[in-house]
Design a protein around this motif. Structure first.
Motif, PDB file in Angstrom:
ATOM      1  N   UNK A  64       7.832 -79.546  13.364  1.00 16.31           N
ATOM      2  CA  UNK A  64       7.341 -79.759  11.994  1.00 16.31           C
ATOM      3  C   UNK A  64       6.009 -80.486  11.917  1.00 16.31           C
ATOM      4  N   UNK A  65       5.758 -81.428  12.852  1.00 12.82           N
ATOM      5  CA  UNK A  65       4.521 -82.202  12.780  1.00 12.82           C
ATOM      6  C   UNK A  65       3.573 -81.884  13.932  1.00 12.82           C
ATOM      7  N   UNK A  66       3.647 -80.636  14.414  1.00 12.16           N
ATOM      8  CA  UNK A  66       2.811 -80.251  15.557  1.00 12.16           C
ATOM      9  C   UNK A  66       1.326 -80.402  15.249  1.00 12.16           C
ATOM     10  N   UNK A  67       0.899 -79.935  14.083  1.00  7.00           N
ATOM     11  CA  UNK A  67      -0.525 -79.998  13.737  1.00  7.00           C
ATOM     12  C   UNK A  67      -1.002 -81.443  13.642  1.00  7.00           C
ATOM     13  N   UNK A  68      -0.198 -82.277  12.968  1.00  6.37           N
ATOM     14  CA  UNK A  68      -0.568 -83.690  12.847  1.00  6.37           C
ATOM     15  C   UNK A  68      -0.632 -84.360  14.214  1.00  6.37           C
ATOM     16  N   UNK A  69       0.324 -84.027  15.077  1.00  4.75           N
ATOM     17  CA  UNK A  69       0.347 -84.619  16.414  1.00  4.75           C
ATOM     18  C   UNK A  69      -0.902 -84.251  17.193  1.00  4.75           C
ATOM     19  N   UNK A 110       5.185 -90.651  18.029  1.00  2.00           N
ATOM     20  CA  UNK A 110       5.265 -90.933  16.603  1.00  2.00           C
ATOM     21  C   UNK A 110       5.508 -89.687  15.762  1.00  2.00           C
ATOM     22  N   UNK A 111       5.466 -88.520  16.386  1.00  2.00           N
ATOM     23  CA  UNK A 111       5.534 -87.295  15.606  1.00  2.00           C
ATOM     24  C   UNK A 111       6.800 -86.506  15.910  1.00  2.00           C
ATOM     25  N   UNK A 112       7.280 -85.837  14.894  1.00  2.00           N
ATOM     26  CA  UNK A 112       8.445 -84.958  15.032  1.00  2.00           C
ATOM     27  C   UNK A 112       7.954 -83.634  15.594  1.00  2.00           C
TER      28      UNK A 112
END
Length: 827
Positions: free
Chosen positions: A222-227, A179-181
């Protein structure tokens, strides 16, 4: 000017990339995207037709460059090329450049006015830094050399759930990561394996990460932290499973090898002739691929066929055995669409020029062997699932008929080296008295299904029956793992007696389920069944359903290309009414389409969020003639039977009034046509939207009953889509916020003299049943297979005790606190 087409599994990723390209290129660039599938292209996947349209949108004689992100995007793009006119083919380049870096390089060159060949070369050159960093071309394998990882963030976690990253947790891990970039990899620090891509269920599972192992998750992008935050929450919640040091409610039997026996899998005694089942594969063609694009097309078609078949199997298993057991086939869908497996197959077709069947077969064999090489027995058993899916696709590729259900002329004990979940799910329960397998174990998916289906089963017998011919009398005890080969007459008599006793115990439970349900202090609770077909009705009656609390009418409309006529609907509904009989009420839910379900002959509007859009009753009200046709069919089918009609997805009173007006119109027309039909009928609504729960006092004046759909009520109350693994901790209907809404609905209904049912998954949850009764629910409607157990639980309750438990649950802060409270009560 050369056009650029971006093909991605993720609509959001493709759109974000376009935004970025517009910022880094000064000159305008003609860009089209083909990304995502499903409603609003919000689901992960690629569509050959959309790729075709994207190419046509930016096509010129200067050419079109097509960039693809991974796996099946390449297959879909190949299909799109085949659909284009031959004269366009030479002006189109499929470029193997990395998706983001390649797109940037290509857009810059296009803005400079470069020709197609130069643009393609520059895009490909974006790989050079990685190649140099790695030092060699990567072989076809799942392991990612650590030196290839981009700078990013990493976290280390300990797995505390039973069996670690086995099939279902691995599937949830992959779904969350996808779900994450971000580029996400996983390493098993305890076993020293990896890193592997977090987007491959097979790669994740073959890490051999079991309970108490430490894993390291690395993410960049870009969305490493969110992932990482989402994956951390998923792991720390034990993927929704018990921790390794906690007993699991329906734990598989412990392996207990016995003399002249094997591992007990599923309880029960059976005596019957042995039937030897040997699964054989037809010859696999070895001729090289003459046209790799055509072979990719054939593979894509086969994957589509088998995906549909697996979805149907999952739906059937969900109805007959329950949600947990059907999840086995959800894992099969992830195996089918595994990007590492698809890429391995693609490379064998395009680089080794193998035909699609041979390439798929060898990729499946390699993946299955990786599972078998793992030290953990649970993960070794997943090789059977890989081979199960692989065989189905292979049969489709070589134009062989799909695996038909095994048929027998007499009752037998079935013996096989092993049984796949597909084979187990298709067994005829009337003729298969028992199952014995040479391999397998208590945690294999076929074993899980055998227990769910109530078939005595023993596994791990090795060579014990290898030379025993078919027709030999066999006795078995699935509780102890004992097997008797050609038992003498006195022992045969004893085994028959033991079988009769076992069947008698089971029959008593079944018989008890036929009686109406009262608590210990004589409080009446209706226990109904959720139905979706005529076979469901038969199963419901066998399990003691007192009626139907939810008849899903979608089965009348799905899996067909044209709308069913009024007469077609009438005939199918009438069969269910006749099966349930004149004394069991049936609550028919009108069409609930939209969100995650669509009809090819009823185009839905394009919406940013279809789950909050024109669906269910809203759609029916926008299609009044379509709606009236269904209402007429329901009224006609219910003639002479107790009928309740229920409208789904109600948000406000005006919707109820408009629906009632159309029902009255259908009734009036039937009178005018002198057509027999049910009237009057009870009219109810589903409480699925918080606004309906809050308006319950007003809505109670408009209807005869409420039925609470806890699945949607939970996801709308907690703003958490129930299929999102990262939000699984919010997908529990026992959350106190949901329980408070249920309480307010029952209070409002009872004050108005109306009754309340629950027809969502919570209604069949043994832990939830006492709390729901304590909150004032009058009817539980659930999967037919769970009815005997729920009835037994309710009969052991007293209403004051249930009310006290419910009151304590309302004081909790989270669903986990509620479940801990229940566990404490049951201890």
């Amino acid at each position: 000017m050369v056009g650029l087409v971006l093909v991605s599994h993720s609509r959001k990723l493709a759109a974000a990339l376009v935004d970025f390209l517009e910022q880094v290129t000064r000159a305008p660039v003609r860009i089209a995207i083909a990304a995502g599938v499903g409603p609003e292209r919000s689901e992960f996947g690629t569509d050959a037709v959309e790729i075709l349209e994207a190419i046509q949108a930016v096509y010129s004689e200067d050419g079109v460059l097509v960039l693809m992100d991974m796996g099946s995007a390449i297959l879909s793009a190949g299909m799109a090329l085949e659909l284009l006119p031959p004269e366009m083919h030479s002006h189109i380049r499929f470029c193997p450049a990395p998706f983001v870096e390649g797109a940037i390089a290509a857009a810059v060159q296009i803005g400079m006015g470069s020709n197609l060949e130069t643009i393609c070369q520059e895009a490909n050159a974006a790989l050079e830094p990685k190649r140099q960093h790695m030092g060699y071309e990567a072989p076809i394998q799942n392991v990612i050399p650590p030196t290839s990882l981009q700078p990013g963030e990493a976290i280390t976690l300990t797995l505390t759930n039973l069996h670690g990253l086995h099939a279902r947790p691995a599937a949830r891990f992959v779904q969350t990561a996808s779900q994450f970039n971000a580029e996400i990899t996983v390493r098993n620090l305890t076993a020293g394996k990896g890193p592997v891509s977090a987007r491959s269920i097979n790669a994740i599972a073959t890490l051999g990460a079991i309970e108490h192992h430490q894993i390291q998750i690395h993410a960049s992008g870009p969305e490493a932290t969110l992932a990482l935050q989402a994956l951390k929450a998923l792991v720390e919640s034990n993927f929704g499973e018990p921790a390794a040091d906690q007993p699991k409610p329906s734990q598989a039997p412990t392996a207990r090898p016995r003399l002249n026996g094997g591992i007990p899998i599923s309880e029960g005694v059976a005596v019957a002739p042995l039937f030897r089942y040997e699964q054989t594969l037809p010859p696999i063609p070895v001729e090289p691929a003459q046209d790799p694009v055509q072979e990719l097309h054939r593979l894509h078609t086969a994957l589509h066929h088998i995906g549909h078949a697996i979805e149907q199997r999952a739906r059937k298993m969900r109805q007959s055995a329950g949600e947990d057991e059907s999840a086995i086939f959800n894992a099969h869908l992830l195996i089918l669409n595994d990007p590492a497996l698809l890429e391995m197959t693609r490379q064998r077709i395009t680089e080794l020029h193998e035909n699609a069947a041979l390439a798929w077969y060898r990729a499946i064999e390699q993946t299955a062997q990786e599972y078998r090489n793992l030290p953990d027995a649970y993960l070794q058993a997943r090789a059977t699932d890989v081979e199960d899916v692989g065989r189905q696709v292979l049969l489709d590729l070589i134009d062989q008929p799909a695996q038909a259900p095994l048929a027998f002329n007499e009752p037998v004990i079935l013996y096989a080296t092993d049984l796949t979940p597909t084979e187990t799910s298709q067994l005829d329960m009337r003729q298969v008295l028992g199952i014995i397998t040479a391999g397998g174990g208590p945690t294999s998916h076929s074993a899980i299904l055998a227990r769910a289906l109530g078939i005595p089963a023993i596994a791990g017998t090795g060579k014990l029956l290898a030379d025993v011919p078919s027709g030999t009398q066999i006795g078995m005890d699935g509780s102890s793992g004992e097997i008797w080969i050609a038992p003498p007459s006195d022992l045969m008599e004893e085994l028959q007696k033991r079988r009769a006793e076992w069947l008698s115990r089971r029959a008593r439970l079944q018989e008890a389920s036929q009686a109406l349900t009262f608590t210990k202090d004589n409080h009446r609770i209706e226990v109904f069944a959720n139905l979706g077909s005529l076979p469901d009705a038969h199963t419901a009656l066998e399990n003691g359903a007192e009626g139907c609390g939810l008849l899903r009418t979608e089965f009348l409309f799905l899996t067909r290309q044209t709308a069913p006529s009024e007469d077609e609907q009438f005939e199918l509904l009438r069969q269910i009414y006749e099966a349930m009989g004149p004394n069991r009420p049936i609550t028919v839910r009108t069409l609930d389409i939209g969100g995650d379900k669509a009809l090819p002959y009823l185009p839905l509007p394009q919406e940013a969020n279809p789950f909050l859009g024109v669906r269910a009753l809203r759609l029916s009200l926008e299609q009044p003639e379509f709606f009236i046709t269904q209402l007429r069919a329901i009224l006609r089918a219910a003639d002479g039977f107790p009928c309740r009609i229920m409208f789904p997805m109600v948000a406000e009173i005006s919707e109820v009034r408009r629906a009632r007006a159309l029902l009255e119109k259908a009734h009036t027309a039937l009178i005018a046509e002198n057509i027999p039909h049910a009237w009057p009928v009870e009219i109810g609504i589903m409480i699925e939207i918080p606004s309906a729960a809050l308006l319950a006092p007003q809505l109670a004046r408009e209807v005869d009953f409420f039925s609470i759909g806890t699945n949607d009520l939970t996801q709308y109350t907690l703003a958490a889509e129930r299929g999102n693994p990262a939000l699984s901790h919010l997908a529990d209907g026992l959350h106190p916020a949901v329980l408070r809404l249920i309480q307010s609905v029952t209070e409002a209904a009872h004050k108005a003299g109306k009754w309340v049912g629950v027809c969502g998954e919570l209604g069949g949850d043994p832990q939830a049943a006492p709390i729901l009764i304590g909150l004032g629910v009058d009817e539980l409607s659930l999967n037919p297979a769970g009815i005997p157990r729920i009835k037994a639980i309710l009969r052991a309750l007293t209403l004051p005790a249930a009310q006290a438990l419910a009151a304590r649950a309302l004081e909790c802060a989270t669903s986990s606190e509620v479940r801990a409270l229940i566990a404490q009560e049951n201890a």
